[in-house]
Design an enzyme around this catalytic site. Structure first.
Site, PDB file in Angstrom:
ATOM      1  N   LYS A 276       0.912  -1.239  -0.223  1.00 48.15           N
ATOM      2  CA  LYS A 276       0.011   0.151   0.026  1.00 48.15           C
ATOM      3  C   LYS A 276       0.963   1.625   0.388  1.00 48.15           C
ATOM      4  O   LYS A 276       1.982   1.821   0.696  1.00 48.15           O
ATOM      5  CB  LYS A 276      -1.048  -0.091   1.161  1.00 48.15           C
ATOM      6  CG  LYS A 276      -2.034   1.083   1.327  1.00 48.15           C
ATOM      7  CD  LYS A 276      -2.337   1.664   2.425  1.00 48.15           C
ATOM      8  CE  LYS A 276      -3.324   2.609   3.233  1.00 48.15           C
ATOM      9  NZ  LYS A 276      -3.820   2.393   3.921  1.00 48.15           N
ATOM     10  N   LYS A 288      -9.799  12.486   8.751  1.00 49.50           N
ATOM     11  CA  LYS A 288      -9.446  12.291   9.898  1.00 49.50           C
ATOM     12  C   LYS A 288      -8.787  13.058  11.125  1.00 49.50           C
ATOM     13  O   LYS A 288      -8.863  14.376  10.688  1.00 49.50           O
ATOM     14  CB  LYS A 288      -8.114  11.567   9.980  1.00 49.50           C
ATOM     15  CG  LYS A 288      -7.882  10.130   9.756  1.00 49.50           C
ATOM     16  CD  LYS A 288      -6.485   9.205   9.541  1.00 49.50           C
ATOM     17  CE  LYS A 288      -6.508   7.942   8.857  1.00 49.50           C
ATOM     18  NZ  LYS A 288      -7.262   6.921   9.512  1.00 49.50           N
ATOM     19  N   ASP A 299       1.876   6.077   5.537  1.00 52.19           N
ATOM     20  CA  ASP A 299       0.852   4.818   5.592  1.00 52.19           C
ATOM     21  C   ASP A 299       1.499   4.369   4.169  1.00 52.19           C
ATOM     22  O   ASP A 299       0.678   3.743   2.757  1.00 52.19           O
ATOM     23  CB  ASP A 299      -0.516   5.646   5.350  1.00 52.19           C
ATOM     24  CG  ASP A 299      -2.047   4.332   4.936  1.00 52.19           C
ATOM     25  OD1 ASP A 299      -1.567   4.033   5.664  1.00 52.19           O
ATOM     26  OD2 ASP A 299      -2.931   5.889   4.736  1.00 52.19           O
ATOM     27  N   ASP A 358     -11.961   6.945   4.221  1.00 50.90           N
ATOM     28  CA  ASP A 358     -10.740   6.928   4.780  1.00 50.90           C
ATOM     29  C   ASP A 358     -10.232   5.009   4.509  1.00 50.90           C
ATOM     30  O   ASP A 358      -9.143   4.649   5.150  1.00 50.90           O
ATOM     31  CB  ASP A 358     -11.029   7.102   6.629  1.00 50.90           C
ATOM     32  CG  ASP A 358      -9.861   7.420   7.300  1.00 50.90           C
ATOM     33  OD1 ASP A 358      -8.659   7.241   6.063  1.00 50.90           O
ATOM     34  OD2 ASP A 358      -9.719   7.705   8.170  1.00 50.90           O
ATOM     35  N   ARG A 362      -7.737  -0.438   0.783  1.00 52.28           N
ATOM     36  CA  ARG A 362      -8.197  -1.921   0.012  1.00 52.28           C
ATOM     37  C   ARG A 362      -8.474  -1.479  -1.079  1.00 52.28           C
ATOM     38  O   ARG A 362      -8.336  -1.782  -1.805  1.00 52.28           O
ATOM     39  CB  ARG A 362      -9.045  -2.555   1.308  1.00 52.28           C
ATOM     40  CG  ARG A 362     -10.489  -1.031   1.046  1.00 52.28           C
ATOM     41  CD  ARG A 362     -11.145  -2.136   2.483  1.00 52.28           C
ATOM     42  NE  ARG A 362     -11.044  -0.878   3.508  1.00 52.28           N
ATOM     43  CZ  ARG A 362     -11.367  -1.741   5.619  1.00 52.28           C
ATOM     44  NH1 ARG A 362     -12.594  -2.312   5.194  1.00 52.28           N
ATOM     45  NH2 ARG A 362     -10.920  -0.911   6.664  1.00 52.28           N
TER      46      ARG A 362
HETATM   47  N1  BES Z   1      -4.264   3.836   6.487  1.00 52.34           N
HETATM   48  C1  BES Z   1      -5.933   4.241   7.808  1.00 52.34           C
HETATM   49  C2  BES Z   1      -5.464   3.258   8.626  1.00 52.34           C
HETATM   50  C3  BES Z   1      -4.187   3.265  10.242  1.00 52.34           C
HETATM   51  C4  BES Z   1      -4.840   3.384  11.173  1.00 52.34           C
HETATM   52  C5  BES Z   1      -3.032   2.588  10.248  1.00 52.34           C
HETATM   53  C6  BES Z   1      -4.193   3.654  12.531  1.00 52.34           C
HETATM   54  C7  BES Z   1      -2.298   2.984  11.261  1.00 52.34           C
HETATM   55  C8  BES Z   1      -2.361   3.790  12.007  1.00 52.34           C
HETATM   56  C9  BES Z   1      -6.619   3.702   6.496  1.00 52.34           C
HETATM   57  O1  BES Z   1      -6.202   3.982   5.764  1.00 52.34           O
HETATM   58  C10 BES Z   1      -7.937   4.184   7.763  1.00 52.34           C
HETATM   59  O2  BES Z   1      -7.847   5.028   7.780  1.00 52.34           O
HETATM   60  N2  BES Z   1      -8.326   2.548   8.149  1.00 52.34           N
HETATM   61  C11 BES Z   1     -10.264   3.268   8.598  1.00 52.34           C
HETATM   62  C12 BES Z   1     -11.031   2.150   7.858  1.00 52.34           C
HETATM   63  C13 BES Z   1     -12.233   2.330   8.482  1.00 52.34           C
HETATM   64  C14 BES Z   1     -12.496   3.884   8.131  1.00 52.34           C
HETATM   65  C15 BES Z   1     -12.882   1.554   8.205  1.00 52.34           C
HETATM   66  C16 BES Z   1      -9.469   2.732   9.989  1.00 52.34           C
HETATM   67  O3  BES Z   1      -9.374   2.153  10.705  1.00 52.34           O
HETATM   68  O4  BES Z   1     -10.658   3.348  11.100  1.00 52.34           O
HETATM   69 ZN    ZN Z   2      -4.444   4.560   4.562  1.00 49.14          ZN
HETATM   70 MN    MN Z   3      -7.368   5.873   5.303  1.00 51.98          MN
END
Ligand code: BES
Ligand code: ZN
Ligand code: MN
Length: 510
Positions: A276, A288, A299, A358, A362
């Site tokens: 990714k 966020k 990321d 967010d 995926r």
């Molecule tokens: N890059 C983030 C995940 C992340 C969070 C990595 C904290 C490292 C530390 C990812 O893109 C994300 O924001 N995922 C969301 C998914 C949700 C909206 C289903 C998450 O984990 O909140």
């Molecule tokens: Zn992310």
């Molecule tokens: Mn995200």
């Protein structure tokens, strides 16, 4: 940053000339034996006096400096490093001990050191001379790594000393052979991890998708890899609508990078590594909180790891074919950004209802996993800072691992164990899939809070051909560090570059 020069040396204690000799000491081990006893003799018994005094407990990562009574002694100092309990000793303990030694040397502004690992090699089932040497070499190089390109001034008036030279001491000829191999492999492997860390550590305004792609191109030129870089228009004409949708909110152009290393038979199926590469994740319109948003420059850690891994695989000249793929984009909110409720297409033709912008990782990985099909892969391993839920489940000490093939899962876990980049499995049971069903599209991009890492894994699985062995590694808790560890500074950790290199090395039978 310049890396330290690491070499083996086959010398006896009385011939050794070094600024700092690193010796491991176990808890409650009060006797100096083997090589240590020889150094002890040169030190007029100073080491055994320290060990029997009880002043040095030998707890993991404790350090103590001992000076020779004779000012002409070639061994200018001994650094005792605690190795913990003898019966608990592991390669990871050895890495931590060597990391602590590098930190101690840094504080003393010492640039050259010698490490003896010979007396610890027989202590644990997975440690021979080779693994002990490998762990020491990697730990020294990982600990020495620093990213200071953006500092114009040093905090202290004295510039920080960097480690220039490390000797790994061999005590007999058989050990020397093993350690020579360990030095070569360890240097290349740690360099690969440090290539990843250099990319990770750079801030989002520097490490843009274009920058990372150009960096990959430069590496490809240097190591004779085949490289393909797709720009926005080419990504569109390929049909990677997921990557395009995430990228459409940003003024930065997305990129898609494919690096190919062909060390195997011409027609042998390659291993495909997918990372990714979201160079900054604001969350998009599902924005966020600002607290710690700066961490989202990491990321793209998956992308960094696969680039670092293929760098090492090429330098090791492994007899195997490997492809590294990475979709690179920012995730930003703007008037052109993709929106919650949008339905988007993908390279596979499956449609996605975007319920949360967010959950972008995926989406971009979906296109990359489908792109991987054109290589007819023997196996796919993807890695991604994919979910906050992974950090909630496993904290900062384990990679979450999921997949569709038990054998591949076992292989990847074993590589994680050997490298200290440990993985813990999560189930991809059918029941979880229901959480990502959509009323309007083939699936939605978030399954809600429950089992957030697993539903993200299920989403990816929808884009992998059933017959292709595949593993997904969620590195959200392990790719970067809020606090320093003995052999890793705060910030970029390079995880899982060393795991990937070790897995590929095992697959190549090397
Ligand atoms: N890059 C983030 C995940 C992340 C969070 C990595 C904290 C490292 C530390 C990812 O893109 C994300 O924001 N995922 C969301 C998914 C949700 C909206 C289903 C998450 O984990 O909140
Ligand atoms: Zn992310
Ligand atoms: Mn995200």
């Amino acid at each position: 940053m310049a890396e330290p020069k690491i070499a083996t040396a086959r010398v006896s204690a009385d011939e050794l000339n070094t600024q700092l000799l690193v010796l491991h000491a176990f808890e409650r081990d009060t006797s100096a034996v083997g090589f240590v006893s020889k150094v002890d003799r040169l030190y007029d018994g100073a080491l055994s006096r320290v060990l029997s005094s009880g002043d040095f407990a030998g707890h993991s990562t404790d350090t103590m400096v001992v000076y020779p009574p004779n000012p002409d002694c070639g061994i200018r100092r001994v650094l005792l490093v605690g190795a913990g309990k003898r019966e608990d000793h592991t390669v990871e303990r050895l890495r931590r001990a060597v990391g602590s030694a590098v930190r101690a040397a840094e504080k003393m502004a010492i640039r050259e050191m010698s490490i003896s690992v010979g007396h610890v090699h027989h202590l644990s089932e997975h440690m021979g001379d080779y693994y002990a040497g490998l762990a020491a070499v990697e730990a020294a190089m990982l600990a020495a790594w620093d990213y200071r390109d953006l500092k114009t001034q040093d905090e202290d008036s004295a510039p920080r000393a960097t480690l220039d030279e490390v000797s790994i001491l061999a005590h007999d000829d058989r050990e020397l052979d093993e350690l020579n191999r360990a030095v070569r492999h360890g240097t290349i492997t740690a360099r690969g991890a440090n290539v990843a860390r250099d990319l990770q550590q750079r801030p989002g305004n520097i490490a843009t998708p274009t920058f990372v792609a150009e960096h990959a191109r430069e590496i490809a030129g240097r190591l004779d890899l085949k490289v393909t870089v797709l720009d926005r228009e080419q990504i569109r004409s390929e049909g990677m609508h997921g990557l395009l949708a995430v990228a459409q909110g940003s003024a930065e152009e997305p990129r898609f990078v494919a690096l190919e290393y062909n060390g195997g038979e011409k027609d042998a199926k390659p291993l495909v590594l997918v990372g990714k590469g979201v160079t900054f994740d604001t969350g998009g319109l599902s924005i966020k909180p600002s607290e710690r948003m700066e961490d989202m420059k990491f990321d793209m850690s998956g992308a960094a790891a696969v680039i670092g891994a293929i760098h090492a695989i090429a330098e090791l000249e492994l007899k195997i074919n490997v492809v590294a793929l990475t979709p690179l984009t920012e995730n930003l909110p703007s008037g052109s950004a993709y929106k919650p409720g949008d339905v988007i297409n993908t390279l596979l033709g499956k449609t996605i209802e975007v319920v949360n912008t967010d959950a972008e990782g995926r989406i971009v990985l979906a296109d990359a996993l489908v792109y991987a099909r054109r290589y007819n892969p023997a196996a796919i391993v993807d890695c991604a800072t994919l979910t906050g839920a992974c950090v909630i489940a496993l904290g900062h000490h384990a990679i979450a691992l999921m997949g569709n093939n038990g054998q591949l899962i076992d292989q990847v876990r074993a590589a994680g164990q050997r490298t200290g980049e440990r993985c813990w499995p999560m189930p991809l049971w059918d029941e979880y899939k229901e959480q990502i069903t959509s009323n309007i599209a083939d699936m939605k991009n978030s399954g809600g809070r429950a089992a957030g890492s697993i539903t993200a894994g299920w989403f990816l699985k929808e884009f992998v051909a059933d017959e292709t062995p595949w593993v997904h590694l969620d590195i959200a808790g392990t790719a970067y560090r809020d606090e320093a560890a003995p052999y890793l500074r705060k910030g970029a950790a390079g995880v899982p570059a060393r795991l990937l290199i070790d897995w590929v090395r095992a697959r190549a039978g090397a």
